[in-house]
Design a protein around this motif. Sequence first.
Motif, PDB file in Angstrom:
ATOM      1  N   PRO A  75      -1.470 -15.485  -3.334  1.00  8.90           N
ATOM      2  CA  PRO A  75      -2.252 -14.468  -4.031  1.00  8.90           C
ATOM      3  C   PRO A  75      -1.585 -13.113  -3.966  1.00  8.90           C
ATOM      4  O   PRO A  75      -0.952 -12.769  -2.977  1.00  8.90           O
ATOM      5  N   GLN A  76      -1.717 -12.339  -5.034  1.00  3.56           N
ATOM      6  CA  GLN A  76      -1.198 -10.986  -5.051  1.00  3.56           C
ATOM      7  C   GLN A  76      -2.066 -10.130  -4.127  1.00  3.56           C
ATOM      8  O   GLN A  76      -3.295 -10.138  -4.225  1.00  3.56           O
ATOM      9  N   PRO A  77      -1.452  -9.387  -3.204  1.00  2.00           N
ATOM     10  CA  PRO A  77      -2.258  -8.567  -2.307  1.00  2.00           C
ATOM     11  C   PRO A  77      -2.905  -7.412  -3.055  1.00  2.00           C
ATOM     12  O   PRO A  77      -2.317  -6.825  -3.949  1.00  2.00           O
ATOM     13  N   SER A  78      -4.097  -7.096  -2.679  1.00  3.36           N
ATOM     14  CA  SER A  78      -4.777  -5.964  -3.299  1.00  3.36           C
ATOM     15  C   SER A  78      -4.494  -4.718  -2.486  1.00  3.36           C
ATOM     16  O   SER A  78      -4.014  -4.790  -1.358  1.00  3.36           O
ATOM     17  N   ALA A  79      -4.785  -3.553  -3.054  1.00  6.40           N
ATOM     18  CA  ALA A  79      -4.558  -2.298  -2.354  1.00  6.40           C
ATOM     19  C   ALA A  79      -5.386  -2.270  -1.078  1.00  6.40           C
ATOM     20  O   ALA A  79      -6.500  -2.762  -1.028  1.00  6.40           O
ATOM     21  N   SER A  80      -4.829  -1.724  -0.021  1.00  5.33           N
ATOM     22  CA  SER A  80      -5.551  -1.652   1.245  1.00  5.33           C
ATOM     23  C   SER A  80      -5.053  -0.437   2.010  1.00  5.33           C
ATOM     24  O   SER A  80      -4.107   0.231   1.610  1.00  5.33           O
ATOM     25  N   THR A  81      -5.690  -0.140   3.099  1.00 10.21           N
ATOM     26  CA  THR A  81      -5.288   1.001   3.921  1.00 10.21           C
ATOM     27  C   THR A  81      -4.905   0.524   5.310  1.00 10.21           C
ATOM     28  O   THR A  81      -5.333  -0.525   5.771  1.00 10.21           O
ATOM     29  N   SER A  82      -4.062   1.306   5.950  1.00 10.29           N
ATOM     30  CA  SER A  82      -3.645   0.968   7.304  1.00 10.29           C
ATOM     31  C   SER A  82      -4.689   1.422   8.308  1.00 10.29           C
ATOM     32  O   SER A  82      -5.566   2.240   8.011  1.00 10.29           O
ATOM     33  N   SER A  83      -4.597   0.881   9.518  1.00 12.30           N
ATOM     34  CA  SER A  83      -5.502   1.260  10.604  1.00 12.30           C
ATOM     35  C   SER A  83      -4.667   1.702  11.790  1.00 12.30           C
ATOM     36  O   SER A  83      -4.235   0.874  12.597  1.00 12.30           O
ATOM     37  N   PRO A  84      -4.389   3.006  11.902  1.00 10.93           N
ATOM     38  CA  PRO A  84      -3.555   3.500  13.006  1.00 10.93           C
ATOM     39  C   PRO A  84      -4.123   3.125  14.368  1.00 10.93           C
ATOM     40  O   PRO A  84      -5.329   2.862  14.509  1.00 10.93           O
ATOM     41  N   THR A  85      -3.265   3.125  15.368  1.00 11.86           N
ATOM     42  CA  THR A  85      -3.698   2.769  16.710  1.00 11.86           C
ATOM     43  C   THR A  85      -4.682   3.772  17.281  1.00 11.86           C
ATOM     44  O   THR A  85      -5.478   3.452  18.168  1.00 11.86           O
ATOM     45  N   GLY A  86      -4.622   5.013  16.806  1.00 12.33           N
ATOM     46  CA  GLY A  86      -5.512   6.042  17.322  1.00 12.33           C
ATOM     47  C   GLY A  86      -5.113   6.551  18.695  1.00 12.33           C
ATOM     48  O   GLY A  86      -5.910   7.186  19.388  1.00 12.33           O
ATOM     49  N   TYR A  97       0.804  10.664  13.490  1.00 13.15           N
ATOM     50  CA  TYR A  97       0.529   9.394  14.159  1.00 13.15           C
ATOM     51  C   TYR A  97      -0.774   8.755  13.701  1.00 13.15           C
ATOM     52  O   TYR A  97      -0.948   7.539  13.823  1.00 13.15           O
ATOM     53  N   ASN A  98      -1.682   9.550  13.184  1.00 10.52           N
ATOM     54  CA  ASN A  98      -2.973   8.992  12.766  1.00 10.52           C
ATOM     55  C   ASN A  98      -3.212   9.095  11.267  1.00 10.52           C
ATOM     56  O   ASN A  98      -4.347   9.017  10.807  1.00 10.52           O
ATOM     57  N   GLN A  99      -2.141   9.253  10.498  1.00 15.50           N
ATOM     58  CA  GLN A  99      -2.310   9.246   9.045  1.00 15.50           C
ATOM     59  C   GLN A  99      -2.682   7.834   8.587  1.00 15.50           C
ATOM     60  O   GLN A  99      -2.266   6.833   9.171  1.00 15.50           O
ATOM     61  N   VAL A 100      -3.461   7.745   7.554  1.00 20.20           N
ATOM     62  CA  VAL A 100      -3.877   6.461   6.999  1.00 20.20           C
ATOM     63  C   VAL A 100      -3.081   6.204   5.723  1.00 20.20           C
ATOM     64  O   VAL A 100      -3.099   7.016   4.793  1.00 20.20           O
ATOM     65  N   LEU A 101      -2.368   5.110   5.703  1.00 24.57           N
ATOM     66  CA  LEU A 101      -1.551   4.750   4.553  1.00 24.57           C
ATOM     67  C   LEU A 101      -2.356   3.929   3.552  1.00 24.57           C
ATOM     68  O   LEU A 101      -3.128   3.052   3.942  1.00 24.57           O
ATOM     69  N   THR A 102      -2.155   4.207   2.287  1.00 27.30           N
ATOM     70  CA  THR A 102      -2.761   3.400   1.234  1.00 27.30           C
ATOM     71  C   THR A 102      -1.676   2.544   0.591  1.00 27.30           C
ATOM     72  O   THR A 102      -0.708   3.065   0.030  1.00 27.30           O
TER      73      THR A 102
END
Length: 555
Positions: A75-86, A97-102
Amino acid sequence: MPPPTRGARKSLNRLHDQTSKEEPLTTRIRQRPASNGPVSNGTRTRHPAARRFAILAAAVVVTMGLSGCVPAFLPQPSASTSSPTGESVSSALDPFYNQVLTWTDCGNSLQCTTAKAPLEWSAPGTDTVDLALVRHVATGTRVGSLLVNPGGPGGSGYDFVKGSLDYATDAKLQAGFDIVGFDPRGVGRSSAVKCFGAAEMDQYLYAIPTAARGTDAWIQEVEKSSTDFGAACATNTGALLAHVDTVSAAHDLDMLRAVLGDAQLNYLGYSYGTFLGATYANLFPDKVGRLVLDGALDPSTSNAEVTRVQAVGFESALRSYLADCLAGSKCPFNGTVDQAMTTISALLDSVDRSPIAASDGRMLGANTLLTAIIYPLYQASAWPNLSEMLSSVMQGNTKIAFQFADAYNGRNSDGTYLDNSTEAFLAINCLDYSYNDDPAVMRADAAAIEAAAPVIGKYMAYGDTGCANWPDKFTGTRAEIHAPGAAPILVVGTTNDPATPYVWAQSLARQLDSAQLVTYAGEGHTAYNKSNACVNNAVDSYLLQGTVPATDPKC
């Protein structure tokens, strides 16, 4: 100038179809080669230590189809966001270090995004740089993210994963990890080094000095060319040029680890990527997860020593090629290996004295011919292509030689350049090594290199001229890396690797406090995912299960 020898693992994406009626198709093989080191000014091959020593990048055009595509039924992956370690960091570093990637779909079941890093890690409140990333999401039970660097320096990890996923990693790793390719600072789609336009790059890479090699006048010509190149890089790149060193890139790597949500770094580095990985382990030993360093560099070596050892490595590979060639039926040489080496030496000397004109007006001199020779030495499967090229040059035809040199340099058939890997290679190496352009010192180094590699050594010497007058200087020290306290690290070395000779893998494995060496007895640059089950099993078991070989399996 000498060929810049790079140490990137070149994935063969420029295929050379050797038929008498068809024009060879040379597709730029991406790096995992080449090398890593500084720049040499004899021939322009990209070599770690001699960029122009051109670590010869590449694995040449071999008859081998490399696919970076995953099965169509996935399946083609859909857009998602990262979850930094915090994790807790300083207030100045927290936004990074805590930026969220789309992540967004970018084709072939891949996702792409861009992260931000400080321009200066010592002053994170100033300007920022962009870091381009691409990932293939794990198809099975996910272990975490696996960041991949193909080498260079200057190789695009983004292109490596996006265009050659199955060459970068095997199906087992793709099942267990999100495979993440990234362009280090200064490279490709990230905030990039910019220097010359295409016409100026042609002049820089292919022009032949008017003075005799090694004379004061020749050194002055080469140094002026390098100084002009560096000045253009400073003008067109700006403040970034002073911050593309490997230590800065290692800090970026730790930030990417945290942003991707991994408490520890899992990493697969080829060629120069081993130096980046070892530097990371030294800076962040408590964050080391599972690191594989394939085609290792010795971080303690000087520019001159890198050039000498690489010259020996490529000369050894050339002899292996000739032994194989002379045992076959379509070899352009006769007699013994020593006699054939003498013929190649005479050919290099001949074009050094009297370059051969190509149809586009460029001249084939010794530096460009050496780059063309080195290119197919990255992989034994490309040796038949080397025979065809040498045969054609001995008949006065430069076409294939320029195709090989252009493929190595990333030059397209229309005269444009594929990427900025040459500029990045030099810019990074000029900050990672110290240089001395005292003519007496360079001549002594050149004599040592030629003594060690009598056929090609003279064309890989004088590498210091490339960086001695660079706008920004090396400020560190070349020293052993021990990374005390780091988890076990796997170092992989090939016994007749021309670009990153086996002695470097042995040395790095001895230096690192927690390293285990995996030896592959064979030819070519790097060993993983190149049809050797012993190497692949050792690497896969380590990365997926954390299993460290009790002893060197000696594959």
